[in-house]
Design an enzyme around this catalytic site. Structure first.
Site, PDB file in Angstrom:
ATOM      1  N   GLY A 399      -6.799   2.313   1.101  1.00 59.64           N
ATOM      2  CA  GLY A 399      -6.411   1.153   1.884  1.00 59.64           C
ATOM      3  C   GLY A 399      -4.939   0.865   1.753  1.00 59.64           C
ATOM      4  N   PRO A 400      -4.417  -0.014   2.570  1.00 58.73           N
ATOM      5  CA  PRO A 400      -2.989  -0.341   2.518  1.00 58.73           C
ATOM      6  C   PRO A 400      -2.633  -1.053   1.220  1.00 58.73           C
ATOM      7  CG  PRO A 400      -4.159  -1.799   4.024  1.00 58.73           C
ATOM      8  CD  PRO A 400      -5.133  -0.745   3.626  1.00 58.73           C
ATOM      9  N   PRO A 401      -1.335  -1.148   0.908  1.00 58.83           N
ATOM     10  CA  PRO A 401      -0.922  -1.826  -0.331  1.00 58.83           C
ATOM     11  C   PRO A 401      -1.293  -3.302  -0.310  1.00 58.83           C
ATOM     12  CG  PRO A 401       0.876  -0.493   0.586  1.00 58.83           C
ATOM     13  CD  PRO A 401      -0.198  -0.525   1.612  1.00 58.83           C
ATOM     14  N   GLY A 402      -1.649  -3.811  -1.482  1.00 62.86           N
ATOM     15  CA  GLY A 402      -1.876  -5.239  -1.616  1.00 62.86           C
ATOM     16  C   GLY A 402      -3.266  -5.718  -1.285  1.00 62.86           C
ATOM     17  N   GLY A 404      -5.913  -5.040  -3.164  1.00 65.63           N
ATOM     18  CA  GLY A 404      -6.666  -5.260  -4.398  1.00 65.63           C
ATOM     19  C   GLY A 404      -7.376  -4.033  -4.924  1.00 65.63           C
ATOM     20  N   LYS A 405      -6.859  -2.837  -4.668  1.00 66.35           N
ATOM     21  CA  LYS A 405      -7.550  -1.623  -5.134  1.00 66.35           C
ATOM     22  C   LYS A 405      -7.526  -1.530  -6.656  1.00 66.35           C
ATOM     23  CE  LYS A 405      -4.906   1.102  -2.701  1.00 66.35           C
ATOM     24  NZ  LYS A 405      -4.089   0.071  -2.028  1.00 66.35           N
ATOM     25  N   THR A 406      -6.349  -1.724  -7.237  1.00 63.13           N
ATOM     26  CA  THR A 406      -6.229  -1.597  -8.694  1.00 63.13           C
ATOM     27  C   THR A 406      -6.955  -2.732  -9.411  1.00 63.13           C
ATOM     28  OG1 THR A 406      -4.079  -0.527  -8.402  1.00 63.13           O
ATOM     29  CG2 THR A 406      -4.596  -1.348 -10.594  1.00 63.13           C
ATOM     30  N   SER A 722      -2.324   8.755  19.407  1.00 67.86           N
ATOM     31  CA  SER A 722      -3.069   7.552  19.804  1.00 67.86           C
ATOM     32  C   SER A 722      -2.289   6.625  20.726  1.00 67.86           C
ATOM     33  CB  SER A 722      -3.515   6.777  18.562  1.00 67.86           C
ATOM     34  OG  SER A 722      -2.393   6.397  17.794  1.00 67.86           O
ATOM     35  N   LYS A 765      -6.218  -1.033  12.989  1.00 71.95           N
ATOM     36  CA  LYS A 765      -5.571  -1.386  14.259  1.00 71.95           C
ATOM     37  C   LYS A 765      -6.111  -2.697  14.824  1.00 71.95           C
ATOM     38  CE  LYS A 765      -4.582   3.435  15.515  1.00 71.95           C
ATOM     39  NZ  LYS A 765      -4.894   4.541  16.441  1.00 71.95           N
TER      40      LYS A 765
END
Length: 816
Positions: A399-402, A404-406, A722, A765
């Site tokens: 997923g994109p940064p920020g 909450g993955k970590t 796209s 998107k």
């Protein structure tokens, strides 16, 4: 001399050191007794044969043995023996001329210009075809002209007169040379006694120089320089310098040898005393410090509860350590290896929290939404509750940064009750970071996987491999390949670190990886992981996260109290829409922290301030708005379409602008477009020209105008197929001079036949469209299935149109 010739004839296998003594005796006989009788008898012919000799300089009045293997040179020896037995001895130069390679064997080697006239005293032929000679130097000669090269060399030479007038200075230098050389002889045991006698009895300084020069170990070029130097005084000085240098080297070597012998004797003595001390201590029931250390390590090995093969390895290494001296460099290496083995948690496991309701509560406390990930963790707990020996899953949060993955990994570890270890892979290029270095390297250590296990002090921690998509590779190896074994539950039960060189079971470890995008992750590595996508957050989700998590955290970190600051929902939404433009909440957290800092300053300075943060006064804290909605303004002009794009940071909207001007039939594309996007623009234009009558576009527009397509934010590279639908819509809008329906965005790939093909990143998107205030979204029909995981509120705020042909797009966007 006669005895030497007899021995040379009778004993062909005599050793060199025996012959050396006899050679010195023969030279002494020649130099001391006969003096110049040989010189008077020899008549030098005008032309003489030349024998090039490698790695050997012959001096006048010196006798040496020679071995000749070359057939042409053997023929020359036969010719010389049938005549006056004289030939020219010249040394081959080790610096070949004419660009020849130093290792090459030239047909006619380059030789020094100065050599020695030699006389054959004795010759023997051997069964292998070689010839052994005993030759004596007679006069120093200089090469004048080569008269013959095949089958062997002949040349005209000139005899160099070496008779010098004795002076007190030369006598003094000669005596000093003789005494210095005798001093050197005392250091070298393999020099024969006859050499010292010969040096003491030679009165002629020229002969003295030649005798000494022929018996010292100096480079070939130095020996040749002594032969070439005509000034006797200079020759004496050079030789004296060489001998003094040799004496200095010998003295240093003897000093080093003496020190080594002393150290060795000391070590032997210590070893004997240590063995005696062991026996005494054993009889008395006492142990020394080192014995206690070994016993302590032995106890640790037993308490570590290692697997049988690992314990056997540890015991063998401990036995090696016991036999080593503590001052040995290998001692530290062996001790460190044992310390690593006993420090690893071979039998230490944390008990998993299998209370599914409690785990759900913890996950919900730490993170809002992310239902798909939470469900996967709860499923893992349910299976683990039913099957205790299941292998740990390999999850990959993308997923994109920020988003909450970590932090989600930390939350999972807390829910499971496991130790948490995080390892950042961003920029890692060395395979040894994963597998460790072999113990043969200085300062070797295990890889970061084993180091993390030791740090966790648990055999089953939760191991997070962060930023796996940013791993690199170079000449030191490919770390992603080393991870193939780590992240495979079918293989990692026998993971082998290069440093430990034993197997370690990683199947109980729960590995979680994170990535912003999967394109840079190698397919074999991607295949080993279960991909869980974390799309960006909606405004409602950002509001909930800010109210329940970010604001309480920032208030506490800035030393504020709850009654000193209050954020209204409208303020949070204003920050999310007007001051940040992201899929995650990292910048939202920064802006909230900025507000808290300004309030903290007012509190510290005891200034009055408005503690209620609203949408109206948020600019007092954060300044003017950084982002604003411009969809309606920009799309009000014909030729401007809104496209949807996917990036590693989440979804984005793109404005695609088209215009025409008088000129030739040319298509200009700008905005840092990649090859695929340029091809999409060309395909769109070709499709429109082929359907110009349908769209009621005059052919003259294409023939007499130049078309320019630009995608703003030109400094940002853009690529991908796209944007094909948006480019086509923008061109048609410009050509028919009709603006596109406001607040409408689209994505999809176009073919030359007008078909709309599916694309990726639909969730990101659509979320980007929602953040930008889009109301209508046009998507490929085959992408309808990708909307299933979108929040229901997003689905209600947007109107979706699913199309298969570009004609359908134009009907919706332009009402054509």
């Amino acid at each position: 001399m006669r005895q030497l010739l007899t021995d040379f004839d009778d004993d062909k296998d005599k050793k060199d050191d025996n012959i050396a003594g006899e050679l010195i005796a023969a030279q002494m006989d020649n130099l001391v007794e006969k003096k110049d009788t040989i010189e008077k008898k020899i008549q030098i012919p005008e032309e003489i044969p030349i024998l090039p000799v490698k790695d050997l300089v012959l001096y006048p009045n010196i006798i040496i043995p020679l071995v000749v293997n070359d057939k042409n040179h053997i023929d020359m020896i036969d010719e010389v023996l049938s005549g006056d037995k004289l030939f020219g001895h010249f040394t081959i130069s080790d610096k070949p001329k004419n660009g020849a390679k130093p290792d090459a064997e030239p047909k006619q080697p380059d030789i020094f210009d100065t050599g020695t006239l030699a006389e054959i005293l004795k010759m023997l032929k051997f069964p292998d075809g070689s010839v052994r000679l005993l030759v004596q130097g007679t006069r120093k000669i200089k090469l004048l002209q080569v008269t013959q090269r095949e089958p062997f060399m002949k040349a005209k030479v000139k005899v160099i007169d070496e008779h010098v007038k004795k002076t007190p200075e030369i006598d003094a230098m000669a005596r000093n040379l003789a005494s210095t050389f005798i001093k050197m002889i005392k250091f070298i045991p393999y020099y024969p006694e006859e050499l010292q006698v010969a040096v003491m009895n030679i009165a002629d300084p020229v002969k003295l120089v030649y005798l000494i020069a022929s018996n010292i170990n100096v480079p070939l070029i130095e020996k040749q320089k002594l032969l070439e130097t005509n000034d006797l005084s200079e020759r004496l000085k050079r030789l004296l310098m060489l001998i003094n240098k040799e004496i200095e080297i010998i003295e240093i070597g003897n000093k080093i040898q003496s020190q080594m012998q002393s150290e060795l004797s000391k070590a032997q003595r210590e070893h004997i005393l240590r063995e005696q001390l062991k026996i005494i201590q054993k009889e008395l029931g006492e142990t020394d410090e080192r014995t206690a250390e070994i016993n302590e390590l032995r106890d640790k090995i037993k308490k570590a509860k290692m697997p049988v093969d690992v314990e056997k390895t540890a015991e063998q290494e401990l036995d090696r350590l016991w036999k080593m001296h503590p001052s040995s460099a290998e001692y530290t290496v062996s001790r460190t290896y044992i310390d690593w083995l006993v420090a690893l948690p071979w039998a230490v496991f944390t008990e998993d929290n299998l209370d599914i309701a409690q785990a759900r509560k913890i996950l919900n406390e730490d993170h809002y939404d992310l239902e798909k990930v939470k469900e996967r963790i709860l499923e893992y707990l349910a299976v683990r509750k039913l099957k205790q020996d299941m292998k740990g899953p390999i999850l990959c949060f993308v997923g994109p940064p920020g988003v909450g993955k970590t932090s989600l990994g930390k939350s999972i570890a807390r829910a499971l009750g496991r130790k948490f270890i995080r390892m950042s892979l961003g920029g890692v290029r060395d395979e040894a970071e994963i597998r460790g270095h072999r113990r043969t390297y200085v300062g070797a250590l295990p890889g970061r996987i084993i180091q993390g296990i030791r740090k966790a002090e648990s055999h089953n921690p939760l191991f997070m491999l962060d930023e796996i998509d940013k791993i690199g590779s170079d000449f030191r190896g490919d770390p992603s390949s080393a991870l193939l074994e780590v992240l495979d539950p079918e293989q990692n039960f026998s993971f082998q670190d290069h440093y430990l060189d034993i197997t370690f079971d990683l199947s109980k470890v729960m590995f979680i990886t994170t990535a912003n995008m999967l394109d840079t992750v190698p397919p074999p590595l991607r295949d080993r992981m279960e991909i869980l996508e974390l799309p960006g957050y909606t405004d409602e989700e950002k509001l909930h996260i800010a109210i329940n998590h970010i604001i309480p955290k920032e208030i506490a970190e800035h030393g504020l109290k709850k009654n000193q600051i209050a954020f209204e929902d409208s303020a949070v939404l204003s920050i999310a829409n007007s001051y940040t433009w992201e899929a995650g909440v990292r910048n939202l957290e920064r802006e909230i922290a900025t507000v808290c800092r300004k309030v903290a300053r007012s509190v510290a300075e005891k200034k009055s301030y408005n503690k209620h943060i609203t949408a109206k006064n948020i600019s007092d804290f954060l300044g003017p708005e950084k982002h604003y909605q411009e969809i309606a303004d920009r799309t009000a002009t014909p030729g401007v379409a809104t496209g949807l794009a996917w990036t590693a940071s989440g979804g984005e909207i793109l404005f695609i602008e088209s215009t025409k001007m008088k000129g030739s039939q040319r298509l200009t594309l700008t905005g840092s477009l990649g090859d695929v996007m340029k091809e999409s623009a060309q395909a769109a234009l070709s499709y429109i020209r082929s359907r110009s009558k349908t769209f009621k576009i005059a052919d003259e527009l294409f023939e007499k105008n130049e078309i320019h397509i630009h995608v703003p934010a030109g400094a940002t590279p853009k690529d991908g197929p796209s944007a094909g639908v948006a480019i086509t819509t923008s061109l048609v809008s410009m050509l028919v001079n009709k603006p596109i329906r406001p607040y409408t965005a689209m994505t999809g790939e176009i073919t030359l036949r007008g078909r709309v093909l599916p694309v990726g990143g639909i969730k990101e998107k659509v979320l980007a469209a929602s953040r930008a205030g889009i109301k209508t979204v046009i998507l490929p029909k085959r992408n309808k299935k990708d909307l299933i995981d979108l929040p229901p509120k997003i689905m209600k705020t947007l109107t979706f149109h699913f199309v298969e042909q570009i004609d359908e797009v134009l009907k919706i966007a332009l009402k054509i």
